[in-house]
Design a protein around this motif. Structure first.
Motif, mmCIF file in Angstrom:
data_model
loop_
_atom_site.group_PDB
_atom_site.id
_atom_site.type_symbol
_atom_site.label_atom_id
_atom_site.label_comp_id
_atom_site.label_asym_id
_atom_site.label_seq_id
_atom_site.Cartn_x
_atom_site.Cartn_y
_atom_site.Cartn_z
ATOM 1 N N PHE A 14 0.826 -1.204 0.000
ATOM 2 C CA PHE A 14 0.000 0.000 0.000
ATOM 3 C C PHE A 14 0.861 1.255 0.000
ATOM 4 C CE2 PHE A 14 -2.267 3.390 2.283
ATOM 5 C CZ PHE A 14 -3.361 3.520 1.456
ATOM 6 N N GLN A 15 1.911 1.272 0.800
ATOM 7 C CA GLN A 15 2.785 2.442 0.868
ATOM 8 C C GLN A 15 3.515 2.662 -0.446
ATOM 9 O OE1 GLN A 15 5.196 1.786 4.337
ATOM 10 N NE2 GLN A 15 3.752 2.827 5.669
ATOM 11 N N SER A 16 3.974 1.621 -1.098
ATOM 12 C CA SER A 16 4.673 1.794 -2.364
ATOM 13 C C SER A 16 3.709 2.266 -3.445
ATOM 14 C CB SER A 16 5.382 0.513 -2.784
ATOM 15 O OG SER A 16 4.454 -0.500 -3.085
ATOM 16 N N ALA A 17 2.475 1.768 -3.421
ATOM 17 C CA ALA A 17 1.475 2.227 -4.387
ATOM 18 C C ALA A 17 1.136 3.683 -4.147
ATOM 19 C CB ALA A 17 0.222 1.364 -4.302
ATOM 20 N N HIS A 18 1.032 4.090 -2.894
ATOM 21 C CA HIS A 18 0.742 5.477 -2.566
ATOM 22 C C HIS A 18 1.877 6.386 -3.009
ATOM 23 C CE1 HIS A 18 -0.838 8.944 -0.496
ATOM 24 N NE2 HIS A 18 0.297 9.078 0.151
ATOM 25 N N ALA A 19 3.102 5.966 -2.808
ATOM 26 C CA ALA A 19 4.253 6.772 -3.209
ATOM 27 C C ALA A 19 4.277 6.944 -4.722
ATOM 28 C CB ALA A 19 5.542 6.127 -2.714
ATOM 29 N N GLU A 20 3.957 5.893 -5.435
ATOM 30 C CA GLU A 20 3.933 5.977 -6.891
ATOM 31 C C GLU A 20 2.860 6.953 -7.346
ATOM 32 O OE1 GLU A 20 3.181 3.073 -10.716
ATOM 33 O OE2 GLU A 20 3.727 2.208 -8.792
ATOM 34 N N ASN A 21 1.695 6.890 -6.713
ATOM 35 C CA ASN A 21 0.625 7.803 -7.067
ATOM 36 C C ASN A 21 1.004 9.248 -6.771
ATOM 37 O OD1 ASN A 21 -1.035 5.787 -8.006
ATOM 38 N ND2 ASN A 21 -2.048 5.498 -6.050
#
Length: 66
Positions: A14-21
Motif C-alpha cells: 500500500f505504501q509503495s502504491a501510494h508513493a507511486e501515485n
C-alpha cells in the motif's frame, strides 16, 4: 503470526502504491505548471510547482522552478 506477516506485506504494498501515485500526481502538477508558464500565467505556474514539490520533494525540476 501468519496474520502479522500478511499485514506487514499489505502495508508495504500500500505504501509503495501510494508513493507511486504521489509521484505521478507531482509530475502532472509539474506539467500543468509548464503549461501555465507557456500561457503567460506565472502565478498559476508557481502554485502548480509548489504543489508538486509538496507531493514529491524529490521532483528536481519542480523544485528548481518553485
Amino acid at each position: 503470526m501468519k496474520t502479522l506477516i500478511s499485514l506487514i506485506v499489505f502495508t508495504a504494498v500500500f505504501q509503495s502504491a501510494h508513493a507511486e501515485n504521489a509521484a505521478q500526481k507531482a509530475e502532472k502538477l509539474y506539467q500543468q505548471g509548464l503549461a501555465a508558464e507557456r500561457q503567460g500565467d506565472p502565478a498559476a505556474a508557481l502554485a502548480a510547482y509548489k504543489a508538486a514539490v509538496e507531493l514529491n520533494s524529490n521532483h528536481t525540476n519542480a523544485r528548481y522552478r518553485a
